[in-house]
Write a protein that holds these residues in place. Structure first.
Motif, PDB file in Angstrom:
ATOM      1  N   TYR A  89      -5.097  -4.155  -2.308  1.00 12.34           N
ATOM      2  CA  TYR A  89      -3.659  -4.128  -2.024  1.00 12.34           C
ATOM      3  C   TYR A  89      -2.804  -4.797  -3.096  1.00 12.34           C
ATOM      4  O   TYR A  89      -1.576  -4.776  -3.000  1.00 12.34           O
ATOM      5  CB  TYR A  89      -3.384  -4.719  -0.645  1.00 12.34           C
ATOM      6  N   PRO A 102      -4.551   1.968  -0.898  1.00 16.27           N
ATOM      7  CA  PRO A 102      -5.402   1.505  -2.004  1.00 16.27           C
ATOM      8  C   PRO A 102      -6.560   0.659  -1.484  1.00 16.27           C
ATOM      9  O   PRO A 102      -6.443   0.000  -0.442  1.00 16.27           O
ATOM     10  CB  PRO A 102      -4.443   0.656  -2.844  1.00 16.27           C
ATOM     11  N   GLY A 145       0.805  -1.218   0.000  1.00 16.01           N
ATOM     12  CA  GLY A 145       0.000   0.000   0.000  1.00 16.01           C
ATOM     13  C   GLY A 145       0.833   1.260   0.000  1.00 16.01           C
ATOM     14  O   GLY A 145       0.303   2.363   0.064  1.00 16.01           O
ATOM     15  N   GLN A 183      -3.030  -3.561  -6.079  1.00 13.42           N
ATOM     16  CA  GLN A 183      -3.010  -2.497  -7.080  1.00 13.42           C
ATOM     17  C   GLN A 183      -1.599  -2.137  -7.529  1.00 13.42           C
ATOM     18  O   GLN A 183      -1.344  -1.910  -8.714  1.00 13.42           O
ATOM     19  CB  GLN A 183      -3.714  -1.254  -6.526  1.00 13.42           C
ATOM     20  N   HIS A 184      -0.657  -2.069  -6.595  1.00 15.17           N
ATOM     21  CA  HIS A 184       0.712  -1.640  -6.921  1.00 15.17           C
ATOM     22  C   HIS A 184       1.698  -2.806  -6.952  1.00 15.17           C
ATOM     23  O   HIS A 184       2.911  -2.591  -6.886  1.00 15.17           O
ATOM     24  CB  HIS A 184       1.191  -0.610  -5.894  1.00 15.17           C
TER      25      HIS A 184
END
Length: 373
Positions: free
Chosen positions: A287, A284, A142, A289-290
């Motif tokens: 989690y 986010p 995150g 997402q990145h």
């Protein structure tokens, strides 16, 4: 009750300099860390416990514990964090609404900052367990913390999965405990209550369904976490004294964290508890997402007899392999479960060498943590 090992003892690491650190979070609660050092400080290792446990699970005097093992094997600067899930603090004894987003966003950044104030830009490696592993992985993925050189996450991380009966308990327990039973928390040591209490009666009722041993705290722990008789570990992995003092090593806890675990289990991966709450805007909603951008290498660890989070870390490694092939590792421990990879009598022979190999592999990684603000 009669204790064989003192509560909150530091006697398990007798040949190190122990320095306590106290700090507070952005949401204004006090946390603490112990720094165990020997000689000249090198790269640092931060160790993070799970829900209801504490620093004590890593410094147990009855076996060759993780902190001593690291000090003996070239990692001379070992830190143990007691964050808001620790039984060394009182926060679990109230009907709070803390969730793992709070921990990811508010607990880990100031802890890393305290370390940075003391060690500068030396590498920091992390060994984490249980909900500590889930929440710290959330903090890294995150982007609440960065610059971590390597992470070992035991039992679960971004894809919590639980046995079928545990799903039932996750669905029923929070409402049942707080509203139906009117209890503020669950306590593995309720059997030790003086006189008669609701908790003591509840413990006796639980023990009626657990005939695998004669330790009431062990029975309560199997209710609180996982599915099995026992659930958290295999009896034959623990020293007898460790089994008997389970009520000290695992403290009491309120049940709201279970709701966040339940939400993640339903989603199939780590998600924010309250996606519309502006308090957590820096994190986010999902989690993963990145995931492609996070270059910190992880080793996901699980016992093949894990009756708390089953194959969670196997699935997590599989999912990340599809996104960033080869970046992360998986280690499956034969014969081990959820908690015994740290508390077992023979972990220094069976488990810790795997940790050490991974830490040694990533010794050269440098990084500077930037805490979310």
């Amino acid at each position: 009750m009669s204790r064989e090992i003192p509560l909150y003892t530091l006697a398990g690491v007798p040949d190190a300099t122990v320095t306590p650190y106290y700090f507070h979070t952005e949401d204004k609660i006090g946390l603490s860390m112990f720094r165990f050092s020997r000689g000249t400080a090198g790269e640092a290792v931060l160790i993070i416990h799970g829900l209801t446990t504490s620093t004590d699970m890593f410094i147990m005097p009855e076996h060759y514990n993780l902190v001593t093992y690291l000090l003996d094997n070239g990692f001379s600067d070992v830190w143990c964090l007691d964050y808001r899930m620790s039984n060394r603090h009182s926060y679990n004894l109230f009907k709070t609404r803390y969730n793992m987003d709070d921990i990811a966003l508010f607990d880990y950044p100031p802890a890393i900052e305290v370390m940075r104030q003391q060690i500068g830009d030396k590498p920091i490696h992390v060994i984490s367990h249980c909900l500590g592993a889930i929440s710290f992985t959330m903090s890294v993925f995150g982007k609440a913390v960065s610059g971590i050189s390597s992470v070992i996450a035991n039992s679960a991380a971004l894809t919590p999965r639980v046995p079928g009966w545990s799903k039932v308990k996750l669905q029923l327990a929070p409402f049942g405990v707080e509203t139906v039973l009117g209890l503020t928390y669950l306590n593995p040591l309720w059997s030790e209550d003086p006189g008669l209490s609701r908790g003591k009666l509840f413990s006796k009722m639980v023990s009626a369904f657990h005939r695998e041993c004669d330790v009431p705290a062990c029975h309560m722990l199997s209710l609180m976490w996982g599915t099995g008789w026992p659930a958290l570990y295999s009896h034959d992995k623990l020293a007898d004294i460790t089994h008997r003092r389970g009520g000290d090593l695992y403290g009491a806890t309120s049940v709201h964290y279970y709701r966040h675990v339940r939400k993640m289990v339903k989603a199939g991966h780590a998600v924010k508890m309250e996606p519309g709450n502006p308090t957590y805007d820096r994190l986010p909603d999902d989690y993963f997402q990145h995931a492609a951008e996070i270059d910190t290498p992880f080793m996901f660890v699980t016992g093949d007899q894990n009756r708390v989070f089953t194959d969670s870390n196997i699935v997590c490694h599989h999912e990340l392999e599809k996104i960033v092939p080869g970046r992360h590792e998986l280690r499956i421990l034969p014969g081990y479960g959820h908690q015994d990879p740290f508390m077992g009598a023979a972990v220094a022979q069976d488990v810790f060498p795997h940790f050490l190999r991974f830490l040694e592999k990533h010794r050269s990684r440098q990084g500077q943590v930037t805490a979310a603000s």
